[in-house]
Design a protein around this motif. Sequence first.
Motif, short mmCIF file in Angstrom:
data_model
loop_
_atom_site.label_atom_id
_atom_site.label_comp_id
_atom_site.label_asym_id
_atom_site.label_seq_id
_atom_site.Cartn_x
_atom_site.Cartn_y
_atom_site.Cartn_z
N MET A 1 18.58 26.99 -53.89
CA MET A 1 19.49 27.84 -53.16
C MET A 1 20.73 28.10 -54.01
SD MET A 1 20.76 27.25 -49.33
CE MET A 1 22.45 26.87 -49.14
N ALA A 2 21.09 29.34 -54.17
CA ALA A 2 22.24 29.71 -55.00
C ALA A 2 23.54 29.37 -54.28
CB ALA A 2 22.19 31.20 -55.31
N ARG A 3 24.51 28.96 -55.06
CA ARG A 3 25.81 28.62 -54.51
C ARG A 3 26.65 29.88 -54.38
NH1 ARG A 3 28.92 24.97 -58.28
NH2 ARG A 3 26.91 23.98 -58.27
N ASP A 4 27.34 30.04 -53.28
CA ASP A 4 28.23 31.17 -53.06
C ASP A 4 29.67 30.69 -53.27
OD1 ASP A 4 29.81 33.24 -52.15
OD2 ASP A 4 28.60 33.64 -50.37
N ALA A 5 30.21 30.95 -54.46
CA ALA A 5 31.54 30.45 -54.83
C ALA A 5 32.62 30.96 -53.88
CB ALA A 5 31.86 30.82 -56.26
N ASP A 6 32.54 32.23 -53.50
CA ASP A 6 33.57 32.78 -52.60
C ASP A 6 33.53 32.10 -51.23
OD1 ASP A 6 34.51 34.51 -54.54
OD2 ASP A 6 33.24 36.19 -53.87
N ALA A 7 32.33 31.86 -50.72
CA ALA A 7 32.20 31.19 -49.42
C ALA A 7 32.71 29.75 -49.51
CB ALA A 7 30.76 31.23 -48.94
N THR A 8 32.42 29.09 -50.63
CA THR A 8 32.89 27.71 -50.82
C THR A 8 34.41 27.68 -50.89
OG1 THR A 8 30.87 27.12 -52.00
CG2 THR A 8 32.76 25.68 -52.31
N ARG A 9 35.01 28.60 -51.65
CA ARG A 9 36.48 28.67 -51.73
C ARG A 9 37.09 28.93 -50.35
NH1 ARG A 9 35.38 31.69 -56.55
NH2 ARG A 9 36.05 30.52 -58.37
N ALA A 10 36.48 29.82 -49.58
CA ALA A 10 36.99 30.13 -48.24
C ALA A 10 36.92 28.90 -47.33
CB ALA A 10 36.22 31.29 -47.64
N ARG A 11 35.82 28.16 -47.39
CA ARG A 11 35.70 26.94 -46.57
C ARG A 11 36.73 25.89 -47.00
NH1 ARG A 11 30.33 27.40 -47.88
NH2 ARG A 11 30.40 25.38 -48.98
N ILE A 12 36.93 25.78 -48.31
CA ILE A 12 37.91 24.82 -48.82
C ILE A 12 39.31 25.20 -48.35
CG2 ILE A 12 39.06 23.96 -50.91
CD1 ILE A 12 36.26 24.06 -52.27
N LEU A 13 39.67 26.48 -48.46
CA LEU A 13 41.01 26.92 -48.01
C LEU A 13 41.19 26.72 -46.50
CD1 LEU A 13 41.79 30.12 -50.11
CD2 LEU A 13 42.89 27.88 -50.24
N ALA A 14 40.16 26.99 -45.72
CA ALA A 14 40.26 26.80 -44.27
C ALA A 14 40.47 25.32 -43.94
CB ALA A 14 39.01 27.34 -43.57
N ALA A 15 39.69 24.45 -44.59
CA ALA A 15 39.85 23.02 -44.35
C ALA A 15 41.20 22.53 -44.85
CB ALA A 15 38.72 22.25 -45.04
N ALA A 16 41.65 23.05 -46.00
CA ALA A 16 42.94 22.66 -46.55
C ALA A 16 44.09 23.12 -45.66
CB ALA A 16 43.11 23.22 -47.96
N THR A 17 43.94 24.29 -45.06
CA THR A 17 44.98 24.77 -44.15
C THR A 17 45.18 23.79 -43.01
OG1 THR A 17 44.55 27.08 -44.70
CG2 THR A 17 45.63 26.66 -42.58
N ASP A 18 44.10 23.38 -42.38
CA ASP A 18 44.20 22.42 -41.27
C ASP A 18 44.73 21.07 -41.73
OD1 ASP A 18 43.26 24.34 -39.51
OD2 ASP A 18 41.18 23.62 -39.59
N GLU A 19 44.22 20.59 -42.86
CA GLU A 19 44.62 19.27 -43.37
C GLU A 19 46.10 19.25 -43.76
OE1 GLU A 19 44.12 15.24 -44.83
OE2 GLU A 19 42.97 16.47 -43.42
N PHE A 20 46.54 20.21 -44.56
CA PHE A 20 47.93 20.21 -45.02
C PHE A 20 48.89 20.55 -43.88
CE2 PHE A 20 46.15 21.16 -49.44
CZ PHE A 20 46.32 19.85 -49.88
#
Length: 186
Positions: free
Chosen positions: A1-20
């Motif tokens: 399965m190919a990795r979707d870098a943009d989707a991964t970045r978006a998930r990371i930013l969403a999680a980081a928003t809540d965490e920070f």
Amino acid sequence: MARDADATRARILAAATDEFAAHGFAGGRVERIASRARSNVRMIYAYYGGKSGLFDATLSEALRRMAENVPPRPDDLAGWAGEVFDHHQRFPQVLRLSMWARLERPEATAEPSDVYRTKALALATAAAAPLSAVDVLVFVYAVAQAWQLSPEGLTGLAENSDGESGVAARRRAVVTAVERMVHARL
């Protein structure tokens, strides 16, 4: 399965928003962010260079989205103040991130100055003279954010402080304050 870098970045930013927003820069944990983002710490370092780069990117993205969602309205500053208030009601993380940045990473708050500069230029034509566009921008933000920044012990004293009617009353107070400022031509 190919990795979707943009989707991964978006998930990371969403999680980081809540965490920070919840824990600030110092209390935020990269491991929790990676877990919530269904990613790993290695990807966070690859994309953002580390925790400080991730925090800065998270803050910049939150402020950029706010700028897009709530552009200045020089012809209706009071209406715009109400929209800024509404945005903070829907997305309290943005204001929390900004406050954490001011406290813990002031160098990060200088980065989105281009967003604020654009807003100030848009307000340069506002009818609130002789205030400068920056003064108008600061005033609108201060009034629109006041309820979210005030201690609960104080805001709880307001009639109907809870629920939709309380939020609606606070929004009306914000809009009225800016209307009065505009009409007084401070």
